[in-house]
Motif scaffolding. Sequence first.
Motif, PDB file in Angstrom:
ATOM      1  N   ASP A   1      11.600  11.582   4.853  1.00  0.00           N
ATOM      2  CA  ASP A   1      10.475  12.113   3.975  1.00  0.00           C
ATOM      3  C   ASP A   1      11.013  12.934   2.799  1.00  0.00           C
ATOM      4  OD1 ASP A   1       7.469  12.834   4.000  1.00  0.00           O
ATOM      5  OD2 ASP A   1       8.442  14.725   3.935  1.00  0.00           O
TER       6      ASP A   1
ATOM      7  N   LYS B   1      10.295  11.620  -1.432  1.00  0.00           N
ATOM      8  CA  LYS B   1       9.365  12.522  -2.080  1.00  0.00           C
ATOM      9  C   LYS B   1      10.135  13.050  -3.221  1.00  0.00           C
ATOM     10  CE  LYS B   1       5.849  12.831   1.320  1.00  0.00           C
ATOM     11  NZ  LYS B   1       5.148  13.544   2.564  1.00  0.00           N
TER      12      LYS B   1
ATOM     13  N   ARG C   1      -1.687  12.485  10.923  1.00  0.00           N
ATOM     14  CA  ARG C   1      -2.951  12.761  10.028  1.00  0.00           C
ATOM     15  C   ARG C   1      -2.883  12.847   8.698  1.00  0.00           C
ATOM     16  NH1 ARG C   1      -7.853  13.695  12.028  1.00  0.00           N
ATOM     17  NH2 ARG C   1      -8.009  14.275  14.201  1.00  0.00           N
ATOM     18  N   ARG C   2      -1.430  13.403   8.367  1.00  0.00           N
ATOM     19  CA  ARG C   2      -1.167  13.201   6.935  1.00  0.00           C
ATOM     20  C   ARG C   2      -0.680  12.158   6.117  1.00  0.00           C
ATOM     21  NH1 ARG C   2       2.685  18.748   7.028  1.00  0.00           N
ATOM     22  NH2 ARG C   2       1.432  20.287   7.273  1.00  0.00           N
ATOM     23  N   LEU C   3      -0.629  10.949   6.874  1.00  0.00           N
ATOM     24  CA  LEU C   3      -0.455   9.656   6.574  1.00  0.00           C
ATOM     25  C   LEU C   3      -1.810   8.814   6.097  1.00  0.00           C
ATOM     26  CD1 LEU C   3       2.050   8.137   9.567  1.00  0.00           C
ATOM     27  CD2 LEU C   3       2.751   9.135   7.240  1.00  0.00           C
TER      28      LEU C   3
ATOM     29  N   LEU D   1      -0.465  16.480  13.421  1.00  0.00           N
ATOM     30  CA  LEU D   1      -0.450  16.811  12.251  1.00  0.00           C
ATOM     31  C   LEU D   1       0.063  15.765  11.215  1.00  0.00           C
ATOM     32  CD1 LEU D   1       0.012  20.715  12.621  1.00  0.00           C
ATOM     33  CD2 LEU D   1      -1.912  19.476  11.665  1.00  0.00           C
ATOM     34  N   CYS D   2       1.288  15.614  11.660  1.00  0.00           N
ATOM     35  CA  CYS D   2       2.110  14.296  10.951  1.00  0.00           C
ATOM     36  C   CYS D   2       1.392  13.203  10.614  1.00  0.00           C
ATOM     37  CB  CYS D   2       3.513  14.241  11.607  1.00  0.00           C
ATOM     38  SG  CYS D   2       4.476  15.745  11.038  1.00  0.00           S
TER      39      CYS D   2
ATOM     40  N   SER E   1       5.550  11.509   6.448  1.00  0.00           N
ATOM     41  CA  SER E   1       5.079  13.043   6.305  1.00  0.00           C
ATOM     42  C   SER E   1       6.085  13.699   7.380  1.00  0.00           C
ATOM     43  CB  SER E   1       3.579  12.940   6.898  1.00  0.00           C
ATOM     44  OG  SER E   1       3.645  12.652   8.338  1.00  0.00           O
TER      45      SER E   1
ATOM     46  N   ALA F   1       0.865   6.583  -1.229  1.00  0.00           N
ATOM     47  CA  ALA F   1       1.219   8.005  -1.586  1.00  0.00           C
ATOM     48  C   ALA F   1       2.054   8.001  -2.909  1.00  0.00           C
ATOM     49  CB  ALA F   1       1.696   8.733  -0.665  1.00  0.00           C
TER      50      ALA F   1
ATOM     51  N   ASN G   1       4.229   5.106   3.903  1.00  0.00           N
ATOM     52  CA  ASN G   1       3.920   6.728   3.720  1.00  0.00           C
ATOM     53  C   ASN G   1       4.562   7.303   4.982  1.00  0.00           C
ATOM     54  OD1 ASN G   1       2.753   8.988   2.782  1.00  0.00           O
ATOM     55  ND2 ASN G   1       0.711   8.640   3.322  1.00  0.00           N
TER      56      ASN G   1
ATOM     57  N   PHE H   1       6.502  17.956   9.271  1.00  0.00           N
ATOM     58  CA  PHE H   1       5.955  19.326   9.706  1.00  0.00           C
ATOM     59  C   PHE H   1       6.995  20.144  10.261  1.00  0.00           C
ATOM     60  CE2 PHE H   1       3.854  22.332  12.408  1.00  0.00           C
ATOM     61  CZ  PHE H   1       3.163  22.937  11.492  1.00  0.00           C
TER      62      PHE H   1
END
Length: 382
Positions: free
Chosen positions: A348, A352, A73-75, A70-71, A9, A208, A7, A11
């Motif tokens: 990233d 995606k 946490r998104r994982l 923040l990054c 992420s 993800a 995964n 930001f």
Amino acid sequence: MRAYITNTSAFLPNQPVENEQIEDVLGMVGGKPSRAKRLVLRSNGIKQRYYAIDPESGELSHSNAEMTALCVRRLFASEAELNQMQCLVSGTSIPDQVMPGHGLMVHGELGNQCCEVISTSGICLSGAAALKYAYLAVKCGEFKQAVSTGSELVSPVLRASHFEGESKYKIENLKKNPEIAFEKDFLRWMLSDGAGAFRVESEPNQRAEQPVVEIEWIEIYSYANELETCMYSGAEKLEDGSLESWKLYTQQGLIDHSVMSIKQDVKLLNENIVPMAVKETLKRVIAKTGLQADQVDYFLPHISSMYFDEKVYEALVELDFEIPRERWFTNLTNRGNTGSASIYIMLDELLKSGQLKSGERLLCFVPESGRFSSSFMLLSVV
């Protein structure tokens, strides 16, 4: 044992800043527009970048550690899942403080359970070094999962207020125009803020709606034994090429010479970054791994400026390692040069995009001009 990026992420703080808005956010040194700005922007090709500065109040909207957390946490899908993280490795060029380490500050922001935490220092390669630590820690069986990050919060040291002391010093003592040295002004139009994170695991778990990639290898080489310092902060460069530490300056001296600003020896950069970071490093990589150009489906180069785009391509051709342009992927022009975070933000976006297919290979390239070092890494889509 194997290691997979399961995964990712990224930001980017606040709204994108266009070229004509930069001095509205960062300010004008000495109250006058920069004479170097237009030249540098035309050369680097960057159209948009992001700053963790509120354009209305001028206050910081995020710290480096906050963006990185923040990054991370998104994982993870939940707090319980976050608490399963066994290792956190964080790289950055400029942490929020001299000490403690950046990784520990990120762990403090996360507040998750006890785990191993490592901070990697440097410039652009600090993010690649963080990934290599996480990769090796998983690959050798020490951990089942680890997280690596790359992040930059550079905008505070690019603000005009940071150079007012030097500007005033030059007027009063050197009788020159209120401008800062080009090696400092140059970087005000080159660098920006952002963060990224990778979740590395021993199994190719689909975490993800994006493909999983296996890390085949990561190679990092330093040429500090051959070349003097090119990009630096917290020091002044002397005529013999050595650095004079910030520790030797008085408090007023630090202000008058903006010693804590980021500087780059542009001539040294132009002469050596492609020959050493691209040619010499790729020769070593090919000799060690047997890599061939036709094995590469996507090439992700972290280049600081589009000025070097064609030069990197020409270097590959000279090495008989041509990668057709349609296989290149970069987002420099609309994401900006985010240093150690750039390869995270780039990968990233590609993962995606929905365009990758199983079996394809991604060659990532991360150079660093600090004391000249370079990294190549090969990833394969599961």
